[in-house]
Design a protein around this motif. Sequence first.
Motif, mmCIF file in Angstrom:
data_model
loop_
_atom_site.group_PDB
_atom_site.id
_atom_site.type_symbol
_atom_site.label_atom_id
_atom_site.label_comp_id
_atom_site.label_asym_id
_atom_site.label_seq_id
_atom_site.Cartn_x
_atom_site.Cartn_y
_atom_site.Cartn_z
ATOM 1 N N ALA A 38 0.826 -1.202 0.000
ATOM 2 C CA ALA A 38 0.000 0.000 0.000
ATOM 3 C C ALA A 38 0.863 1.256 0.000
ATOM 4 N N MET A 39 1.952 1.226 0.787
ATOM 5 C CA MET A 39 2.845 2.381 0.851
ATOM 6 C C MET A 39 3.524 2.617 -0.495
ATOM 7 N N ILE A 40 3.956 1.524 -1.129
ATOM 8 C CA ILE A 40 4.624 1.646 -2.429
ATOM 9 C C ILE A 40 3.669 2.194 -3.479
ATOM 10 N N PHE A 41 2.439 1.663 -3.507
ATOM 11 C CA PHE A 41 1.448 2.148 -4.469
ATOM 12 C C PHE A 41 1.096 3.613 -4.208
ATOM 13 N N GLN A 42 1.013 3.998 -2.917
ATOM 14 C CA GLN A 42 0.704 5.385 -2.582
ATOM 15 C C GLN A 42 1.793 6.330 -3.088
ATOM 16 N N VAL A 93 -13.248 9.819 5.510
ATOM 17 C CA VAL A 93 -14.392 8.937 5.256
ATOM 18 C C VAL A 93 -14.008 7.806 4.308
ATOM 19 N N ILE A 94 -13.315 8.141 3.231
ATOM 20 C CA ILE A 94 -12.967 7.127 2.228
ATOM 21 C C ILE A 94 -11.972 6.117 2.782
ATOM 22 N N VAL A 95 -11.085 6.536 3.669
ATOM 23 C CA VAL A 95 -10.147 5.590 4.284
ATOM 24 C C VAL A 95 -10.898 4.516 5.063
ATOM 25 N N THR A 96 -12.067 4.857 5.615
ATOM 26 C CA THR A 96 -12.876 3.863 6.332
ATOM 27 C C THR A 96 -13.764 3.049 5.386
ATOM 28 N N ALA A 97 -13.564 3.206 4.073
ATOM 29 C CA ALA A 97 -14.369 2.533 3.048
ATOM 30 C C ALA A 97 -15.777 3.119 2.958
ATOM 31 N N GLY A 98 -15.949 4.346 3.422
ATOM 32 C CA GLY A 98 -17.232 5.038 3.306
ATOM 33 C C GLY A 98 -17.181 6.100 2.217
ATOM 34 N N LEU A 291 -11.315 3.545 -2.752
ATOM 35 C CA LEU A 291 -12.738 3.431 -2.447
ATOM 36 C C LEU A 291 -13.056 2.122 -1.726
ATOM 37 N N PHE A 292 -12.099 1.197 -1.705
ATOM 38 C CA PHE A 292 -12.264 -0.049 -0.962
ATOM 39 C C PHE A 292 -11.856 0.119 0.500
ATOM 40 N N GLY A 293 -11.297 1.283 0.837
ATOM 41 C CA GLY A 293 -10.924 1.569 2.213
ATOM 42 C C GLY A 293 -9.501 1.168 2.544
ATOM 43 N N GLY A 294 -8.996 1.701 3.654
ATOM 44 C CA GLY A 294 -7.691 1.314 4.160
ATOM 45 C C GLY A 294 -6.510 2.020 3.541
ATOM 46 N N GLN A 295 -6.761 2.968 2.654
ATOM 47 C CA GLN A 295 -5.651 3.646 2.000
ATOM 48 C C GLN A 295 -6.027 5.081 1.662
#
Length: 348
Positions: A38-42, A93-98, A291-295
Amino acid sequence: MTAQPVTHPDHPDMAKSRAGSPAASNHEAVPRRRSMQAMIFQLLNSSLVAAALIALFVTFTIISPFFLTESNMLTLLNSIAVIAVLSIGQTFVIVTAGIDLSQGSVVGLSGIIGAQVMTATGSITLGVIAAIASGVAVGLFNGVLTAFTRVPAFIATLGTLSIAGGGALLLTGGQPIYQLPAAFNDFGTAAIGILPYIMIVSIVLAVIAQVVLSRTRFGRSVFAIGSNPRAALLSGLPVRMNTVIVFVISGALSAVGGVLLTAYVNSALPTSGADYELDSIAAVVIGGGSLFGGQGAVWASILGVLLLGVLSNGAELVGVSSYAQTVILGCVVIVAVFIDSFRKRAAI
């Protein structure tokens, strides 16, 4: 024959054995590997956005002699200040998948409420407090509805989009509010060089939010909720409470955006924030928020805001119609979502 002692599965020696087993090591390695991916993709995504931003900046500078002027830079920064504030809340909000579709309506509603209080009392402070309180109330409603009734955030905030938008129209009869305090308008139009005051507010809020999201226990829990809400709950994290807080943050920042916009245009319109939520969502996704959350990251979302702002400003200067700009924005968002989907599949 001497009986062999039986060790209980929960005995410390057995726990150590399990912890040191290859299966346990592999199990612990999976979250670390996914976090590293996730860090690399970010970083990769942010590098691409930054490169695209520089390319657009250079291109519009060459094509239009007006792009790099002080007046146009001031216009550009004024135009993205409100979206920048909204994108900060949308990132949480989006980080929580919302997702928060009510932001634009909250901008209009909070601007109206703040303006009405200012004109009735003559107090800028009371007007700002009333505006932010209205945003907090909408965010609290969204959070409780999402966290405690399990209504999907998309549906919950779609409903409050209509409620807040309709409430703003009811309060004013569809008419704008003028004659706001002069000092309020002075703040909205003042600048230090090419840096408007309202943009300074956006930068300060972005720095604070980035620290909260990346350096605090609450921020880590937000990522945990988006990555795996069930695992976060089993780990003892207050998933429901933190979900409510995330939506309150989004509502409060949307209200701040409404105050800044009202100060800038020196009037409050019930429809002033129409479609702003789409711009904030686009900025977060372009910045690498999943949009799937966590990032996601606040600074990366601000990069997305800058990219959209430069694209819109430059396209307008070179004569691209607003209709074509809307088409271009849609294409950019689709590409960003496709990249997000690819990133999700690669991380599995």
